[in-house]
Design an enzyme around this catalytic site. Structure first.
Site, PDB file in Angstrom:
ATOM      1  N   PHE A   1      -8.663   0.208  -0.389  1.00 35.47           N
ATOM      2  CA  PHE A   1      -8.511   0.282   1.063  1.00 35.47           C
ATOM      3  C   PHE A   1      -7.402  -0.680   1.483  1.00 35.47           C
ATOM      4  CE2 PHE A   1      -9.219  -0.644   5.484  1.00 35.47           C
ATOM      5  CZ  PHE A   1      -9.405   0.632   6.004  1.00 35.47           C
TER       6      PHE A   1
ATOM      7  N   ARG B   1      -2.237  -3.411  11.757  1.00 33.61           N
ATOM      8  CA  ARG B   1      -1.092  -2.498  11.639  1.00 33.61           C
ATOM      9  C   ARG B   1       0.223  -3.266  11.671  1.00 33.61           C
ATOM     10  NH1 ARG B   1      -3.056   2.851  12.586  1.00 33.61           N
ATOM     11  NH2 ARG B   1      -4.711   2.994  14.139  1.00 33.61           N
TER      12      ARG B   1
ATOM     13  N   ASP C   1      -3.802  10.736   1.396  1.00 34.72           N
ATOM     14  CA  ASP C   1      -5.014  10.347   0.693  1.00 34.72           C
ATOM     15  C   ASP C   1      -5.638  11.641   0.148  1.00 34.72           C
ATOM     16  OD1 ASP C   1      -7.471   9.225   0.020  1.00 34.72           O
ATOM     17  OD2 ASP C   1      -7.796   8.237   1.918  1.00 34.72           O
TER      18      ASP C   1
ATOM     19  N   GLU D   1       4.698  10.220   7.555  1.00 35.89           N
ATOM     20  CA  GLU D   1       3.322   9.714   7.510  1.00 35.89           C
ATOM     21  C   GLU D   1       3.278   8.368   6.791  1.00 35.89           C
ATOM     22  OE1 GLU D   1       0.509   9.794   8.632  1.00 35.89           O
ATOM     23  OE2 GLU D   1      -0.512  11.714   8.562  1.00 35.89           O
ATOM     24  N   ASP D   2       2.270   7.578   7.102  1.00 34.35           N
ATOM     25  CA  ASP D   2       2.117   6.311   6.387  1.00 34.35           C
ATOM     26  C   ASP D   2       1.472   6.527   5.019  1.00 34.35           C
ATOM     27  OD1 ASP D   2      -0.239   7.087   7.622  1.00 34.35           O
ATOM     28  OD2 ASP D   2      -0.823   5.092   8.262  1.00 34.35           O
TER      29      ASP D   2
HETATM   30  C1  PRP Z   1      -4.532   8.289   8.146  1.00 36.75           C
HETATM   31  C2  PRP Z   1      -3.088   8.554   7.772  1.00 36.75           C
HETATM   32  C3  PRP Z   1      -3.050  10.034   7.577  1.00 36.75           C
HETATM   33  C4  PRP Z   1      -4.425  10.348   7.047  1.00 36.75           C
HETATM   34  C5  PRP Z   1      -4.338  10.529   5.576  1.00 36.75           C
HETATM   35  O1  PRP Z   1      -4.679   8.499   9.514  1.00 36.75           O
HETATM   36  O2  PRP Z   1      -2.200   8.144   8.775  1.00 36.75           O
HETATM   37  O3  PRP Z   1      -2.814  10.725   8.776  1.00 36.75           O
HETATM   38  O4  PRP Z   1      -5.268   9.248   7.377  1.00 36.75           O
HETATM   39  O5  PRP Z   1      -5.589  10.875   5.045  1.00 36.75           O
HETATM   40  P1  PRP Z   1      -5.874  12.267   4.315  1.00 36.75           P
HETATM   41  O6  PRP Z   1      -4.751  12.500   3.318  1.00 36.75           O
HETATM   42  O7  PRP Z   1      -7.188  11.989   3.628  1.00 36.75           O
HETATM   43  O8  PRP Z   1      -5.975  13.325   5.336  1.00 36.75           O
HETATM   44  P2  PRP Z   1      -5.886   7.957  10.403  1.00 36.75           P
HETATM   45  O9  PRP Z   1      -6.845   9.061  10.639  1.00 36.75           O
HETATM   46  O10 PRP Z   1      -6.406   6.687   9.795  1.00 36.75           O
HETATM   47  O11 PRP Z   1      -5.144   7.666  11.803  1.00 36.75           O
HETATM   48  P3  PRP Z   1      -4.110   6.524  12.240  1.00 36.75           P
HETATM   49  O12 PRP Z   1      -2.781   6.841  11.596  1.00 36.75           O
HETATM   50  O13 PRP Z   1      -4.045   6.640  13.728  1.00 36.75           O
HETATM   51  O14 PRP Z   1      -4.654   5.187  11.762  1.00 36.75           O
END
Ligand code: PRP
Length: 185
Positions: free
Chosen positions: A155, A168, A106, A102-103
């Site tokens: 952010f 990205r 949060d 994962e990136d």
């Molecule tokens: C982001 C990130 C995680 C998630 C983390 O995804 O890649 O999957 O949010 O947040 P959390 O810990 O509060 O659940 P996003 O929904 O932005 O999708 P993306 O990777 O396609 O931008």
């Protein structure tokens, strides 16, 4: 939005060099931890694409790759923990050593869902690697075995992370100038 995305960045939080160095360190750790076992990386679309691509290429190890796409229902419902599966893996993970990539973590809700969903499919092992950990935002306890960097509650965009679908492709993690949001429709 500027036609040169770098010009929309107010501050760089993690440089491309720092990411590259940490990715190499994580790759060495993963090689040791999975010694003698091929690894199945599950890259979570879309944000984890750059990290997964660089991490797998840094590894001198047999690595197979699959993708999954999930989405929360948006900011207002995020605390409900509802995560939607948009695209499933192509292949079974039963009996395999699986690493979710994962990136960012949060609130932790996405990873909690992913851990539960994937562990129900009978992998031999299941661990998580994230580039960024925004620990002060956590709502649920979720185990994250490999962390690139802990970052403050700001952010961030770049290296996979987007604002309105863009940024990205920045090679570093940074914070946007306030003017970018002011222009938003
Ligand atoms: C982001 C990130 C995680 C998630 C983390 O995804 O890649 O999957 O949010 O947040 P959390 O810990 O509060 O659940 P996003 O929904 O932005 O999708 P993306 O990777 O396609 O931008």
């Amino acid at each position: 939005m500027n036609m040169n995305p770098h010009e929309d960045v107010a501050e760089v939080l993690v440089t491309a060099e720092e990411i590259a160095r940490r990715t190499e360190e994580l790759a060495r750790t993963l090689e040791r931890d999975y010694a003698g076992r091929p690894l199945k990386m599950v890259c979570i679309l879309k944000g984890a694409v750059p990290f997964a691509a660089d991490l797998m290429r840094a590894m001198n190890h047999p690595v197979a790759l699959d993708f999954m796409a999930v989405s929360s229902y948006g900011a207002s419902t995020k605390s409900s923990g509802v995560v939607r599966l948009l695209n499933d893996l192509d292949e079974s993970i039963e009996g395999q050593d699986v690493l979710i990539v994962e990136d960012i973590v949060d609130t932790g809700l996405t990873l909690k869902y992913l851990r539960e969903n994937l562990s129900a499919r009978g992998p031999r092992s299941l661990r998580v690697a994230v580039l960024l950990d925004k620990r002060e935002r956590r709502l649920v306890d979720v185990e994250v075995e490999y962390v690139g960097f802990r970052i403050p509650d700001r952010f961030v965009v770049g290296y996979g992370l987007d604002y309105a679908g863009f940024y990205r492709n920045l090679p570093y993690v940074g914070v946007l100038k306030p003017s970018v949001y002011e222009e938003a429709p």
